[in-house]
Motif scaffolding. Structure first.
Motif, PDB file in Angstrom:
ATOM      1  N   SER A   1       0.837  -1.205   0.000  1.00  0.00           N
ATOM      2  CA  SER A   1       0.000   0.000   0.000  1.00  0.00           C
ATOM      3  C   SER A   1       0.867   1.248   0.000  1.00  0.00           C
ATOM      4  N   VAL A   2       1.901   1.263   0.833  1.00  0.00           N
ATOM      5  CA  VAL A   2       2.752   2.457   0.908  1.00  0.00           C
ATOM      6  C   VAL A   2       3.480   2.662  -0.421  1.00  0.00           C
ATOM      7  N   LEU A   3       4.179   1.619  -0.886  1.00  0.00           N
ATOM      8  CA  LEU A   3       4.945   1.750  -2.131  1.00  0.00           C
ATOM      9  C   LEU A   3       4.023   2.091  -3.306  1.00  0.00           C
ATOM     10  N   GLY A   4       2.902   1.391  -3.389  1.00  0.00           N
ATOM     11  CA  GLY A   4       1.994   1.570  -4.517  1.00  0.00           C
ATOM     12  C   GLY A   4       1.334   2.932  -4.522  1.00  0.00           C
ATOM     13  N   THR A   5       0.920   3.410  -3.338  1.00  0.00           N
ATOM     14  CA  THR A   5       0.252   4.708  -3.279  1.00  0.00           C
ATOM     15  C   THR A   5       1.221   5.830  -3.642  1.00  0.00           C
ATOM     16  N   LEU A   6       2.448   5.762  -3.106  1.00  0.00           N
ATOM     17  CA  LEU A   6       3.439   6.789  -3.454  1.00  0.00           C
ATOM     18  C   LEU A   6       3.649   6.831  -4.958  1.00  0.00           C
ATOM     19  N   ALA A   7       3.825   5.641  -5.549  1.00  0.00           N
ATOM     20  CA  ALA A   7       4.078   5.593  -6.989  1.00  0.00           C
ATOM     21  C   ALA A   7       2.884   6.135  -7.769  1.00  0.00           C
TER      22      ALA A   7
ATOM     23  N   VAL B   1      -6.058  15.534   0.422  1.00  0.00           N
ATOM     24  CA  VAL B   1      -5.875  14.461  -0.556  1.00  0.00           C
ATOM     25  C   VAL B   1      -6.239  13.108   0.042  1.00  0.00           C
ATOM     26  N   MET B   2      -5.649  12.825   1.194  1.00  0.00           N
ATOM     27  CA  MET B   2      -5.778  11.481   1.767  1.00  0.00           C
ATOM     28  C   MET B   2      -7.236  11.070   1.994  1.00  0.00           C
ATOM     29  N   PRO B   3      -8.063  11.926   2.649  1.00  0.00           N
ATOM     30  CA  PRO B   3      -9.451  11.488   2.874  1.00  0.00           C
ATOM     31  C   PRO B   3     -10.178  11.173   1.571  1.00  0.00           C
ATOM     32  N   LEU B   4      -9.827  11.893   0.490  1.00  0.00           N
ATOM     33  CA  LEU B   4     -10.526  11.682  -0.773  1.00  0.00           C
ATOM     34  C   LEU B   4     -10.055  10.429  -1.499  1.00  0.00           C
ATOM     35  N   ILE B   5      -8.746  10.120  -1.406  1.00  0.00           N
ATOM     36  CA  ILE B   5      -8.280   8.938  -2.129  1.00  0.00           C
ATOM     37  C   ILE B   5      -8.259   7.704  -1.237  1.00  0.00           C
ATOM     38  N   LEU B   6      -8.611   7.878   0.054  1.00  0.00           N
ATOM     39  CA  LEU B   6      -8.530   6.745   0.982  1.00  0.00           C
ATOM     40  C   LEU B   6      -9.338   5.522   0.519  1.00  0.00           C
ATOM     41  N   PRO B   7     -10.563   5.704   0.011  1.00  0.00           N
ATOM     42  CA  PRO B   7     -11.278   4.510  -0.460  1.00  0.00           C
ATOM     43  C   PRO B   7     -10.483   3.733  -1.507  1.00  0.00           C
ATOM     44  N   GLY B   8      -9.840   4.447  -2.417  1.00  0.00           N
ATOM     45  CA  GLY B   8      -9.019   3.790  -3.426  1.00  0.00           C
ATOM     46  C   GLY B   8      -7.843   3.065  -2.809  1.00  0.00           C
ATOM     47  N   VAL B   9      -7.199   3.726  -1.818  1.00  0.00           N
ATOM     48  CA  VAL B   9      -6.052   3.102  -1.165  1.00  0.00           C
ATOM     49  C   VAL B   9      -6.488   1.836  -0.431  1.00  0.00           C
ATOM     50  N   ILE B  10      -7.629   1.928   0.250  1.00  0.00           N
ATOM     51  CA  ILE B  10      -8.091   0.748   0.993  1.00  0.00           C
ATOM     52  C   ILE B  10      -8.460  -0.381   0.028  1.00  0.00           C
ATOM     53  N   SER B  11      -9.154  -0.044  -1.063  1.00  0.00           N
ATOM     54  CA  SER B  11      -9.461  -1.077  -2.058  1.00  0.00           C
ATOM     55  C   SER B  11      -8.186  -1.731  -2.564  1.00  0.00           C
TER      56      SER B  11
END
Lengths: 280, 429
Positions: A90-96, A194-204
């Motif tokens: 999640s960390v590596l992928g989200t940063l990228a 940013v984080m609250p808005l993309i959080l659903p995507g990150v969790i998925s």
């Protein structure tokens, strides 16, 4: 697409034939999964209906999924590996994905091809490549838990990258400028806007990563040592050697687990749509 | 000219520190790009080091094998000048004896034997025996001594194989998986029929993948059509039937099929009760209970079940974008329903069909678990043979060459996929 009153007999036949056919296909899709679950409550160790009696012994008996040491050990190891994989991926992928979302990046297509290559290469090839790599004396990761976690992380990151990239595509970047113009420093903008808005995507994406690791069986067959029996490996060995009903119990638990995940991802998707004000 | 330049530079917009705004913008953009690359770098390096590099070095084994070259260095050097017309002279045999004695000390004779055994059947034991016996011979003439140990060393063909396999870069493995080999004179010839199996395996892998793709399309297209055209609230409920199997792990679904397809298992019960067994018997297709487990049918059935959502979902998402007014327009212009469907609706769904079918075909090529468990070992696909070459035969060159073939097919198809659809637009449920 209801059948109109003026439909010809031919259209009527097509209408009902299509529904019948689709019904049969959907039955074909769901029935193996539904048929396997009751068998795990069989009091005898065979796999046909009708069942002679009801029993919980494949869950909590001597050979039970939740009580037998081999199965609980496998479950425990799988959870540890999957949770670590999820965190790393999640960390590596989200940063990228955040980097990829920036406009006019040179060589974006080539970078993307590299990042999602683990999803494209057939898993058996990844497994052999990793086996040789881990076997070389200066790596020496075969038969170790960190080795498994690194391998699973490589396999899982493409799912995070793709999911988060998709979320960022519909992310309105003027919100970041709005935050900055209100005086927020970049990290505040990131965590508060940013984080609250993309959080659903990150969790998925994280859930995809978790599932990738939790279900993975081929790589572990090659790089895992005899002690590293994850749940899929334990099931695979069980089917190969002698099928015990405990496998049906394990399958049932995993089916319930994926149902829960399916519901979670669907709820997240709806939340994301609501947040961004998209309505069907 | 100078006057005009001066006038122009005066009109350039400048930032507070006096640099032109254009330059400032470029700087800001470059900083932005650099920041983006910094964000990508950790994952990029991670994938390159722990994933692409291992796969690259694995593929190298399909071309590169230095077992013979490393262990017979002196022989290799002398054989380089050998013309291959008759059995080499005493100098080569002396070098060979010295190499074999050295190899015996470090216990690598078996490695030499294993590599040569790929080209000369049952040769490994002869090499090992030669190594053991030559160790006891103190003095030459070596040629007589070695031919005395085993007359096979007195054949020109044997030395041609030694010379060829002493080359570290070898086409041997890749030719092997295409059922080809190098003859003694270096020309490429067909493998004898009893050892030529790999072209057939490649063909079978493609055949099964094609059949599975076709089945998923035939089953999936009508489902996608219905789901895309009925009201959303009904479609959402029916979609569970597609998404739940999609989310259930591949191993669990394979397990389910393994158990259901057992002889006398639930699947036989169902086809018995629904009269399909009876029908098959009447048609003379089977005699008594049909054998299901560990057959091609079982492999295709289970793989179709697993791949169906992958074909169906891209078709569905394309169909969702097709406005129903097109069909109404076609009908109002006098098109018969079936004809309008064929000429107006179907062409619009082709991008989804291409996406779904390509994805299923590509994924099917690499199947390993399902054919191994449901289909039985004899009917394996290419991935199953990679496993056999790795784990049963320990023939890493062959495993890598097979892997190379599989990867090459996959990449070519993904290239097509990317051209048609765009890989980063792949849907995940």
């Amino acid at each position: 697409m209801a059948l109109p009153a003026y439909a010809t007999p031919g259209e009527r036949i097509a209408y009902y034939a299509l529904r019948l056919f689709v019904g049969l296909v959907l039955l074909f899709l769901i029935s193996p999964i539904l048929a396997i679950m009751p068998l795990s409550f069989n009091s005898e160790s065979f796999f046909t209906y009708p069942m002679p009696g009801f029993s919980l012994k494949w869950y909590i008996g001597d050979e039970g999924f939740f009580t037998n040491g081999r199965w609980t050990g496998a479950l425990y190891l799988s959870v540890i590996v999957a949770v670590s994989t999820t965190a790393l991926a999640s960390v590596l992928g989200t940063l990228a994905a955040l980097g990829l979302a920036r406009a006019n990046l040179p060589g974006r297509a080539a970078i993307m091809a590299v990042l999602i290559s683990p999803m494209i290469v057939p898993v058996i090839i990844s497994a052999i490549g990793l086996f040789f790599f881990y076997a070389s004396p200066w790596v020496g990761l075969n038969g170790t838990i960190p080795g498994i976690i690194l391998a699973h992380t490589a396999l899982a990151t493409p799912f995070v990258v793709i999911t988060v990239t998709a979320t960022l595509m519909s992310f309105d970047r003027t919100l970041m400028r709005a935050g900055a113009s209100c005086g927020a420093p970049p990290h505040t903008v990131f965590f508060k806007v940013v984080m609250p808005l993309i959080l659903p995507g990150v969790i998925s994406g994280g859930l995809f990563a978790f599932v990738t690791s939790f279900d993975e069986v081929i790589v572990i067959l090659f790089i895992g040592g005899p002690e590293q029996r994850t749940l899929p490996r334990q099931m695979f060995a069980g089917i190969r050697e002698q099928i015990s009903p405990t496998i049906t119990a394990a399958a049932t638990v995993l089916i319930l687990f994926s149902t829960a995940l399916l519901i979670t991802v669907e709820l997240l998707r709806r939340r994301a749509e609501r947040l961004r004000g998209i309505r069907n | 000219m100078a006057v005009i330049d001066a006038a122009a530079s005066d009109t350039v917009m400048r930032a507070a520190d006096g640099t032109p705004l254009k330059k400032k913008l470029r700087q800001a953009e470059r900083r932005e790009q650099l920041r983006a690359l910094m964000l990508i770098a950790p994952l990029f390096l991670f994938i390159v080091v722990t994933f692409l590099f291992p796969i690259g070095s694995m593929l190298e084994r399909a071309f590169y094998d230095s077992d013979v070259a490393d262990n017979l260095p002196r022989t290799k050097a002398l054989l380089a000048n050998w013309d291959g017309k008759e059995v080499p002279g005493e100098d080569v045999f002396a070098a060979f004896a010295a190499d074999m004695k050295a190899a015996s000390k470090v216990k690598t004779v078996a490695l030499i034997g294993k590599r040569l055994n790929y080209e000369i059947p049952a040769f490994k034991s002869k090499v090992v025996a030669t190594g053991r016996k030559i160790d006891k011979v103190e003095q030459g003439p070596w040629k007589e001594a070695i031919i005395g140990i085993d007359p096979i060393w007195g054949e020109v063909g044997t030395w041609a194989v030694v010379k060829r396999s002493a080359r570290s870069f070898t086409p041997f493995y890749l030719l092997g998986v295409l059922d080809l080999r190098q003859a003694a004179d270096g020309s490429i010839e067909r493998m004898p029929a009893d050892r030529a199996i790999y072209v057939q395996i490649l063909g079978r892998t493609f055949g099964i993948s094609f059949l599975v793709t076709l089945c998923t399309l035939i089953l999936g297209y009508p489902v996608a059509y219905l789901l895309a055209t009925i009201p959303q609230r009904h479609a959402s409920i029916l979609m569970i039937f597609v998404l739940l199997p999609f989310w259930t792990s591949l191993l669990v679904r394979t397990t389910a099929w393994t158990i259901l397809l057992q002889d006398g298992g639930v699947f036989s019960q169902v086809i018995h009760l629904t009269g399909i067994t009876w029908l098959l018997n009447v048609l003379g297709l089977v005699d008594g209970e049909p054998q299901l487990f560990k057959t091609r049918f079982a492999t295709v059935l289970a793989m179709t079940h697993i791949q169906l959502p992958f074909t169906l979902l891209p078709i569905y998402s394309v169909m969702k974008t097709i406005s129903p007014t097109y069909m109404r327009a076609a009908k109002s212009l006098g098109g018969k329903p079936f004809y309008s469907f064929l000429r107006v609706y179907m062409p619009q769904t082709m991008s989804g069909v291409a996406a779904g079918c390509l994805l299923t075909f590509i994924l099917s090529l690499g199947y390993y678990i399902t054919p191994a468990l449901v289909g039985g070992g004899t009917d394996s696909m290419i991935a199953g043979f990679i496993d056999t070459a790795m784990n049963s035969e320990a023939n890493w060159g062959k495993a890598s060459a097979l892997g190379f073939m599989l990867l090459a097919s996959t990449l070519v198809l993904y290239y097509v996929y990317n051209r048609l659809i765009g890989i980063d637009r792949m849907k995940l449920g």
